[in-house]
Write a protein that holds these residues in place. Structure first.
Motif, short mmCIF file in Angstrom:
data_model
loop_
_atom_site.label_atom_id
_atom_site.label_comp_id
_atom_site.label_asym_id
_atom_site.label_seq_id
_atom_site.Cartn_x
_atom_site.Cartn_y
_atom_site.Cartn_z
N ARG A 22 0.82 -1.23 0.00
CA ARG A 22 0.00 0.00 0.00
C ARG A 22 0.84 1.26 0.00
NH1 ARG A 22 -2.09 3.72 3.48
NH2 ARG A 22 -1.05 2.78 5.27
N THR A 23 1.88 1.28 0.83
CA THR A 23 2.67 2.51 0.93
C THR A 23 3.50 2.77 -0.32
OG1 THR A 23 4.43 1.30 2.07
CG2 THR A 23 2.77 2.41 3.43
N ARG A 24 3.77 1.72 -1.09
CA ARG A 24 4.51 1.92 -2.34
C ARG A 24 3.59 2.30 -3.49
NH1 ARG A 24 8.64 -3.33 -2.26
NH2 ARG A 24 9.43 -2.99 -0.14
N ALA A 25 2.39 1.76 -3.46
CA ALA A 25 1.45 2.06 -4.53
C ALA A 25 0.63 3.31 -4.25
CB ALA A 25 0.50 0.87 -4.73
N TYR A 26 0.30 3.54 -2.98
CA TYR A 26 -0.58 4.63 -2.60
C TYR A 26 0.03 5.51 -1.52
CZ TYR A 26 -3.86 1.32 -4.72
OH TYR A 26 -4.48 0.44 -5.56
N PRO A 27 1.12 6.19 -1.79
CA PRO A 27 1.68 7.10 -0.77
C PRO A 27 0.77 8.30 -0.56
CG PRO A 27 2.82 7.40 -2.84
CD PRO A 27 1.87 6.25 -3.05
N THR A 28 0.82 8.85 0.62
CA THR A 28 0.08 10.07 0.91
C THR A 28 1.06 11.23 1.02
OG1 THR A 28 0.23 9.57 3.27
CG2 THR A 28 -1.77 8.89 2.12
N GLU A 29 0.53 12.43 0.85
CA GLU A 29 1.37 13.61 0.88
C GLU A 29 0.72 14.68 1.75
OE1 GLU A 29 3.66 15.91 -2.51
OE2 GLU A 29 1.54 16.41 -2.51
N PRO A 30 1.44 15.21 2.74
CA PRO A 30 0.84 16.25 3.58
C PRO A 30 0.74 17.57 2.86
CG PRO A 30 3.13 15.91 4.19
CD PRO A 30 2.81 14.86 3.15
N ASP A 394 -2.47 13.44 3.56
CA ASP A 394 -2.20 12.48 4.62
C ASP A 394 -3.25 12.62 5.72
OD1 ASP A 394 -1.52 14.88 5.74
OD2 ASP A 394 0.37 14.20 6.61
N ARG A 395 -3.07 11.85 6.80
CA ARG A 395 -4.07 11.81 7.87
C ARG A 395 -4.28 13.18 8.50
NH1 ARG A 395 -2.69 7.78 12.64
NH2 ARG A 395 -0.84 9.09 12.61
N ARG A 396 -3.20 13.89 8.82
CA ARG A 396 -3.34 15.20 9.44
C ARG A 396 -4.09 16.16 8.53
NH1 ARG A 396 -1.10 19.81 8.56
NH2 ARG A 396 0.39 18.90 7.10
N SER A 397 -3.76 16.14 7.24
CA SER A 397 -4.41 17.04 6.30
C SER A 397 -5.89 16.72 6.16
CB SER A 397 -3.71 16.95 4.94
OG SER A 397 -2.33 17.23 5.05
N LEU A 398 -6.21 15.43 6.09
CA LEU A 398 -7.61 15.04 5.96
C LEU A 398 -8.43 15.48 7.17
CD1 LEU A 398 -7.20 11.49 4.40
CD2 LEU A 398 -8.15 13.50 3.28
N ARG A 399 -7.84 15.33 8.34
CA ARG A 399 -8.56 15.74 9.54
C ARG A 399 -8.69 17.25 9.62
NH1 ARG A 399 -6.06 11.31 13.88
NH2 ARG A 399 -7.21 9.54 13.01
N THR A 400 -7.73 17.96 9.08
CA THR A 400 -7.81 19.42 9.05
C THR A 400 -9.00 19.89 8.22
OG1 THR A 400 -5.42 19.65 9.32
CG2 THR A 400 -6.60 21.56 8.45
N VAL A 401 -9.26 19.20 7.10
CA VAL A 401 -10.37 19.59 6.23
C VAL A 401 -11.69 18.97 6.68
CG1 VAL A 401 -8.83 19.87 4.27
CG2 VAL A 401 -9.99 17.69 4.60
N GLY A 402 -11.68 18.22 7.79
CA GLY A 402 -12.92 17.68 8.33
C GLY A 402 -13.30 16.31 7.82
N MET A 403 -12.39 15.61 7.15
CA MET A 403 -12.69 14.27 6.67
C MET A 403 -12.52 13.27 7.82
SD MET A 403 -13.64 12.19 4.32
CE MET A 403 -13.56 13.17 2.81
N ASP A 404 -13.52 12.43 8.03
CA ASP A 404 -13.44 11.41 9.07
C ASP A 404 -14.16 10.16 8.57
OD1 ASP A 404 -16.09 12.15 9.19
OD2 ASP A 404 -15.88 13.26 11.07
N LEU A 405 -14.18 9.12 9.40
CA LEU A 405 -14.77 7.86 8.98
C LEU A 405 -16.26 7.96 8.63
CD1 LEU A 405 -12.95 5.27 11.27
CD2 LEU A 405 -12.62 5.70 8.83
N PRO A 502 -5.83 6.36 4.17
CA PRO A 502 -5.04 7.54 4.58
C PRO A 502 -5.40 8.03 5.97
CG PRO A 502 -5.85 7.80 2.33
CD PRO A 502 -6.56 6.61 2.91
N LEU A 503 -6.66 7.87 6.39
CA LEU A 503 -7.05 8.30 7.74
C LEU A 503 -6.45 7.42 8.82
CD1 LEU A 503 -10.85 9.10 7.29
CD2 LEU A 503 -9.06 10.73 7.88
N LEU A 504 -6.21 6.16 8.49
CA LEU A 504 -5.70 5.21 9.48
C LEU A 504 -4.21 4.99 9.36
CD1 LEU A 504 -8.54 2.55 9.13
CD2 LEU A 504 -8.38 4.42 10.77
N GLY A 505 -3.60 5.49 8.26
CA GLY A 505 -2.19 5.24 8.02
C GLY A 505 -1.29 6.15 8.83
#
Length: 530
Positions: A22-30, A394-405, A502-505
């Protein structure tokens, strides 16, 4: 029993493959570090006071994070790395948009990650109110032509000596505004002999140009707007590819609409008994999911769409009505597709809700295979430099914009249920009924489904189209042989995992990927959900 064991083993193996790759195919970026929403609102209010003397304390306010679409295009051209500082500095990869709403208008403020002003607008009657407050006591601006007639002269300002001071007001020490180049100015002499001035600035990087226009009246700043353009020579080819994709998406959407029209006709004229319970089970989650997402959509619409030309009550009522119509329309589409599809499925012998336990196991196994093969494929394509995939936050960025489960669950319900109802529950049995060819039925539905995903995050775009077509054919054949529930579960689980990963990674994924991947392929990440 043997089938269940085999499916469970296969699912576990491919699930493990996804976890490993997953981390090689789907990296996240802050995103670049940004303040939180509360701090953005506070600073935006201070900006309004500083630029035009307007006290908006206590006004209703909404804030959203904005990312310019031009960044995604740069990712696909492999041009982000050499100008990341420029993109982050001007907030193209993440900046706050804050809208304050008062009784007679609204104020829109755009702030870069460092708090520099990149957008400012007085909407409704506020601009006139601000101007009228200062004009009566304001002496004639000596920068005009010295003899302009009342009624409004327009011309080119003779000098831009105060451009530096203006840039200092908009920026921060050593900020990006300090490097913006003045490229022109003009003025307009009002009937009251005050002078409104327009100054133009330009900020450039190797592949991006931003043209700013700043309107002011004396010391007041009334408007800041910008136009972002790509200047790279590869842009025309990219635009042609995007246009072809839009046309393909429109064609696929038209095909889907025709399928729904055919479904209505089937319900009206064909004999048989439709499964109303299946339609209800599928439609209710879609209705709830659309209504659940209303808060985020309304906040976005308030920031980007409200200009004060109508009352706030009317604006809210129109948006509430629009959301209700959208929810009912999407649910109605699912109902029609489910009723007509189940009707035709009976005629061609396709299972729908029979043997649910087996269908659930097949769906979970198919989702794991899809996840594992996709991860392996994109990891290999990235490693060899054959594909680029735009990075997800990434997780921090998604939470900043209000994305959650809960939001992930809402998006999963809307996409998986809605698409499976139209393409697998309706299109597949209809084409099978007309042709008698299972593979052809699965292929037609798969091509239409893949075509509607025009917002592909992958370049070359045909890779994502090919992936979705292959998966769509598989889902269609599984729906024919095993049941529609299996296809629906597979689609839903895939989307759920891809959107929630990305939220859990971990936030260190980008560093690990950058160490492992070749330089030319480091700017990629996860594909969008299907």
């Amino acid at each position: 029993m043997t089938e269940i064991v085999v499916l469970a083993v296969i699912g576990l193996l491919f699930g493990a493959l996804f976890v490993v790759l997953r981390t090689r195919a789907y990296p996240t970026e802050p995103m670049p570090p940004v303040m939180d929403a509360a701090a953005a609102k506070e600073q935006a209010a201070a900006t309004a006071r500083r630029l035009c003397g307007l006290d908006i304390t206590g006004w209703r306010s909404y804030a959203v994070l904005h990312s310019d679409g031009i960044v995604d295009r740069l990712h696909h051209l492999g041009l982000v790395a050499r100008q990341r500082e420029f993109l982050n500095g001007w907030g193209l990869q993440g900046s706050w948009r804050v809208r304050f709403i008062g009784a007679d208008g609204s104020v829109l403020v755009g702030l870069s990650p460092r708090g520099e002003v990149v957008l400012f607008e007085l909407a409704g009657d506020l601009r006139d109110r601000v101007v009228d407050r200062v004009v009566p006591t304001r002496p004639r601006d000596g920068a005009t032509d010295g003899g302009a007639d009342q009624g409004g002269d327009v011309g080119v300002a003779p000098g831009t000596g105060d451009d530096k001071g203006l840039r200092q007001r908009l920026g921060v020490p050593d900020g990006v505004w300090a490097g913006a180049e003045p490229v022109g100015a003009g003025y307009w002499t009002r009937e009251d002999e005050s002078t409104e001035r327009t100054r133009r600035f330009r900020a450039t990087s190797p592949d991006v140009r931003i043209e700013f226009e700043v309107e002011s009246l004396g010391a007041l700043v009334l408007r800041i707007d910008s136009l972002v353009e790509l200047t790279n020579e590869q842009i025309p080819a990219l635009e042609r590819a995007e246009q072809r994709e839009v046309l393909a998406g429109a064609g696929a959407l038209l095909g889907s609409v025709l399928a729904l029209v055919g479904g209505v006709a089937l319900l009206a004229f064909a004999g048989g008994t439709a499964q109303a319970s299946l339609a209800a089970v599928l439609a209710v989650p879609v209705l709830l999911a659309v209504l659940f997402g209303e808060g985020g959509r309304f906040r976005y619409t308030a920031v980007h769409g409200y200009e004060g030309t109508q009352s706030w009550a009317a604006f809210r009522a129109i948006n509430a009505l629009t959301s209700a119509v959208t929810a009912v329309t999407m649910s109605a589409v699912v109902v029609v597709a489910a009723l007509a599809g189940s009707l035709v499925a009976q005629r061609v012998g396709m299972p729908t809700t029979s043997d649910l336990g087996r269908q659930l196991i097949w769906g979970a196994c198919l989702a794991a295979i899809w996840l594992g093969l996709a991860a392996a494929g994109y990891a290999l394509l990235r490693r060899t430099g054959l594909a680029r995939v735009s990075p997800n936050p990434d997780r921090r960025s998604l939470r900043t914009v209000g994305m959650d489960l809960p939001h992930v669950l809402s998006l999963t319900a809307q996409s998986a249920i809605g698409e499976e109802a139209v393409f697998r529950l309706l299109a597949v049995p209809v084409v099978l009924w007309l042709t008698g060819q299972p593979l052809l039925a699965a292929l037609v539905a798969a091509v239409l489904w893949a075509g509607t995903h025009s917002g592909s995050m992958v370049r070359p775009r045909w890779i994502r189209f090919a992936e979705l077509t292959l998966i769509g054919v598989t889902l269609g054949l599984v729906a024919i042989e095993v049941g529609i529930v299996a296809a629906l579960v597979a689609h839903a689980l895939y989307n759920l995992v891809v959107l929630s990963a990305p939220l859990l990674g971990v936030d260190s994924v980008r560093r690990r990927v950058s160490e492992e991947a070749p330089a030319e392929t480091r700017r990629v990440s996860a594909t969008s959900a299907a």
